[in-house]
Design an enzyme around this catalytic site. Sequence first.
Site, PDB file in Angstrom:
ATOM      1  N   CYS A  48     -11.281   2.975  -0.460  1.00  0.00           N
ATOM      2  CA  CYS A  48      -9.954   3.365   0.022  1.00  0.00           C
ATOM      3  C   CYS A  48      -9.649   2.474   1.215  1.00  0.00           C
ATOM      4  O   CYS A  48     -10.534   2.250   2.061  1.00  0.00           O
ATOM      5  CB  CYS A  48      -9.963   4.835   0.433  1.00  0.00           C
ATOM      6  SG  CYS A  48      -8.441   5.348   1.256  1.00  0.00           S
ATOM      7  N   THR A  49      -8.410   1.985   1.270  1.00  0.00           N
ATOM      8  CA  THR A  49      -8.106   1.002   2.319  1.00  0.00           C
ATOM      9  C   THR A  49      -8.047   1.616   3.726  1.00  0.00           C
ATOM     10  O   THR A  49      -8.021   0.894   4.714  1.00  0.00           O
ATOM     11  CB  THR A  49      -6.796   0.252   1.996  1.00  0.00           C
ATOM     12  OG1 THR A  49      -5.816   1.190   1.576  1.00  0.00           O
ATOM     13  CG2 THR A  49      -7.018  -0.760   0.895  1.00  0.00           C
ATOM     14  N   HIS A  50      -8.009   2.931   3.822  1.00  0.00           N
ATOM     15  CA  HIS A  50      -8.073   3.566   5.155  1.00  0.00           C
ATOM     16  C   HIS A  50      -9.498   3.544   5.735  1.00  0.00           C
ATOM     17  O   HIS A  50      -9.683   3.569   6.935  1.00  0.00           O
ATOM     18  CB  HIS A  50      -7.667   5.032   5.069  1.00  0.00           C
ATOM     19  CG  HIS A  50      -6.201   5.286   5.142  1.00  0.00           C
ATOM     20  ND1 HIS A  50      -5.328   4.900   4.158  1.00  0.00           N
ATOM     21  CD2 HIS A  50      -5.453   5.907   6.087  1.00  0.00           C
ATOM     22  CE1 HIS A  50      -4.106   5.281   4.493  1.00  0.00           C
ATOM     23  NE2 HIS A  50      -4.155   5.896   5.663  1.00  0.00           N
ATOM     24  N   TYR A  90      -0.573   8.529  -2.181  1.00  0.00           N
ATOM     25  CA  TYR A  90      -0.589   8.337  -3.625  1.00  0.00           C
ATOM     26  C   TYR A  90      -1.822   9.016  -4.229  1.00  0.00           C
ATOM     27  O   TYR A  90      -1.844   9.341  -5.410  1.00  0.00           O
ATOM     28  CB  TYR A  90      -0.676   6.842  -3.977  1.00  0.00           C
ATOM     29  CG  TYR A  90       0.590   6.016  -3.798  1.00  0.00           C
ATOM     30  CD1 TYR A  90       1.726   6.534  -3.166  1.00  0.00           C
ATOM     31  CD2 TYR A  90       0.635   4.703  -4.253  1.00  0.00           C
ATOM     32  CE1 TYR A  90       2.865   5.756  -3.004  1.00  0.00           C
ATOM     33  CE2 TYR A  90       1.776   3.923  -4.105  1.00  0.00           C
ATOM     34  CZ  TYR A  90       2.888   4.457  -3.473  1.00  0.00           C
ATOM     35  OH  TYR A  90       4.012   3.679  -3.321  1.00  0.00           O
ATOM     36  N   GLY A  91      -2.847   9.191  -3.387  1.00  0.00           N
ATOM     37  CA  GLY A  91      -4.170   9.623  -3.869  1.00  0.00           C
ATOM     38  C   GLY A  91      -4.191  10.958  -4.567  1.00  0.00           C
ATOM     39  O   GLY A  91      -5.096  11.260  -5.340  1.00  0.00           O
ATOM     40  N   ASP A  96       0.872  -1.179   0.000  1.00  0.00           N
ATOM     41  CA  ASP A  96       0.000   0.000   0.000  1.00  0.00           C
ATOM     42  C   ASP A  96       0.908   1.227   0.000  1.00  0.00           C
ATOM     43  O   ASP A  96       2.107   1.125   0.274  1.00  0.00           O
ATOM     44  CB  ASP A  96      -0.891  -0.002   1.253  1.00  0.00           C
ATOM     45  CG  ASP A  96      -1.775   1.237   1.355  1.00  0.00           C
ATOM     46  OD1 ASP A  96      -2.245   1.738   0.314  1.00  0.00           O
ATOM     47  OD2 ASP A  96      -1.983   1.728   2.483  1.00  0.00           O
ATOM     48  N   SER A  97       0.299   2.381  -0.229  1.00  0.00           N
ATOM     49  CA  SER A  97       1.057   3.623  -0.152  1.00  0.00           C
ATOM     50  C   SER A  97       1.507   3.905   1.282  1.00  0.00           C
ATOM     51  O   SER A  97       2.433   4.678   1.495  1.00  0.00           O
ATOM     52  CB  SER A  97       0.180   4.774  -0.642  1.00  0.00           C
ATOM     53  OG  SER A  97      -1.026   4.802   0.101  1.00  0.00           O
ATOM     54  N   GLU A 107      -5.529   9.172   9.923  1.00  0.00           N
ATOM     55  CA  GLU A 107      -4.147   9.043  10.415  1.00  0.00           C
ATOM     56  C   GLU A 107      -3.945   9.823  11.716  1.00  0.00           C
ATOM     57  O   GLU A 107      -3.045   9.524  12.481  1.00  0.00           O
ATOM     58  CB  GLU A 107      -3.168   9.491   9.336  1.00  0.00           C
ATOM     59  CG  GLU A 107      -3.299   8.599   8.115  1.00  0.00           C
ATOM     60  CD  GLU A 107      -2.024   8.324   7.384  1.00  0.00           C
ATOM     61  OE1 GLU A 107      -1.107   9.140   7.454  1.00  0.00           O
ATOM     62  OE2 GLU A 107      -1.957   7.264   6.724  1.00  0.00           O
ATOM     63  N   CYS A 159      -4.203  -1.060  -2.169  1.00  0.00           N
ATOM     64  CA  CYS A 159      -4.356   0.392  -2.281  1.00  0.00           C
ATOM     65  C   CYS A 159      -5.262   0.635  -3.479  1.00  0.00           C
ATOM     66  O   CYS A 159      -4.978   0.161  -4.585  1.00  0.00           O
ATOM     67  CB  CYS A 159      -2.983   1.020  -2.509  1.00  0.00           C
ATOM     68  SG  CYS A 159      -3.020   2.779  -2.880  1.00  0.00           S
ATOM     69  N   ASN A 160      -6.348   1.331  -3.245  1.00  0.00           N
ATOM     70  CA  ASN A 160      -7.295   1.561  -4.338  1.00  0.00           C
ATOM     71  C   ASN A 160      -6.689   2.432  -5.430  1.00  0.00           C
ATOM     72  O   ASN A 160      -6.896   2.189  -6.620  1.00  0.00           O
ATOM     73  CB  ASN A 160      -8.554   2.235  -3.799  1.00  0.00           C
ATOM     74  CG  ASN A 160      -9.452   1.257  -3.090  1.00  0.00           C
ATOM     75  OD1 ASN A 160     -10.373   0.718  -3.675  1.00  0.00           O
ATOM     76  ND2 ASN A 160      -9.171   0.979  -1.826  1.00  0.00           N
ATOM     77  N   THR A 161      -5.939   3.454  -5.013  1.00  0.00           N
ATOM     78  CA  THR A 161      -5.377   4.377  -5.994  1.00  0.00           C
ATOM     79  C   THR A 161      -4.385   3.635  -6.902  1.00  0.00           C
ATOM     80  O   THR A 161      -4.403   3.800  -8.118  1.00  0.00           O
ATOM     81  CB  THR A 161      -4.667   5.543  -5.270  1.00  0.00           C
ATOM     82  OG1 THR A 161      -5.528   6.036  -4.243  1.00  0.00           O
ATOM     83  CG2 THR A 161      -4.337   6.656  -6.209  1.00  0.00           C
TER      84      THR A 161
HETATM   85  N1  DGL Z   1      -4.126   3.689   0.291  1.00  0.00           N
HETATM   86  C1  DGL Z   1      -4.740   4.743  -0.488  1.00  0.00           C
HETATM   87  C2  DGL Z   1      -5.983   4.165  -1.196  1.00  0.00           C
HETATM   88  O1  DGL Z   1      -6.496   3.118  -0.827  1.00  0.00           O
HETATM   89  C3  DGL Z   1      -5.116   5.931   0.374  1.00  0.00           C
HETATM   90  C4  DGL Z   1      -3.941   6.730   0.880  1.00  0.00           C
HETATM   91  C5  DGL Z   1      -3.213   7.470  -0.219  1.00  0.00           C
HETATM   92  O2  DGL Z   1      -3.735   8.446  -0.776  1.00  0.00           O
HETATM   93  O3  DGL Z   1      -2.097   7.060  -0.510  1.00  0.00           O
HETATM   94  O4  DGL Z   1      -6.434   4.751  -2.149  1.00  0.00           O
END
Ligand code: DGL
Length: 265
Positions: free
Chosen positions: A184-186, A42-43, A10-11, A152, A73-75
Amino acid sequence: MKDGALGIFDSGVGGLTVVRAVQELLPSENIVYLGDTARVPYGSKSPETIRRFADEDARHLLGRDVKAIVVACNTATAHALPFLQKQYHIPVIGVIEAGVEAVLADRTAMRIGIIATRGTIASHAYQHALALRRTGMMIVEQSTPLLVPLIEENWLDHPATTMILQSYLQPMLDKGIDTLLLACTHYPLLVPLLKKMIGADVRIVDSASTCALHLRNELERLDMLASQDRQGILRIGLTDLSDQFEILARQFLHKSPPRIERVEL
Ligand code: DGL
């Protein structure tokens, strides 16, 4: 091959929600987790940069001899999955397919709200995948860039988070969504607050637990599930270390993380 580890990246530490779901469902699997905390988020980055970062993350995991890679990570899934799948000879599994399947598992789901980072929303990856498989759906997309920093900060039940969520969600609630997809994984950490806010009529689908299910099906299909009955080991590597990441890792995993090592890509 079956007993090699799963590589999950993930990011940052958000992908640990996927790790937790995978550990629950597939406790015998060894996992090597990589969080690119030096370059998160990354988003808000361009597709080219996200692809480059995702490629470097995947290469690092390949160097650790993993049997499959999960892009938690979705992005990164939205912008880099097909590229990674072409590039590498081992299975590379993303979160989007799983989220889409989970939405469609409910035959009555027709009015879908999607919340995600700017990058994921700009790709329209969920919208396209959903619209291809079920016609006549109403899909409302909303980028929600303030949510990752709030999570976070651990402001999971803070009045400011409620207010911001309200302003992001109200337009889609007004349109009568029946499903809210947390792309989004968060975001799984916000589920308790979301449930309080949107009520029981809107079904919440999160990409972490659905990704674990999708992964199990894929590993089963490819005959790659760990063959030994053992307690899988989790290793966590981050590209930048801070005390805050340790705290967050506990939060995302719901338990103390193993010793976290710093890794160079
Ligand atoms: N992990 C990213 C996602 O699932 C969210 C955090 C980011 O922007 O890097 O899209």
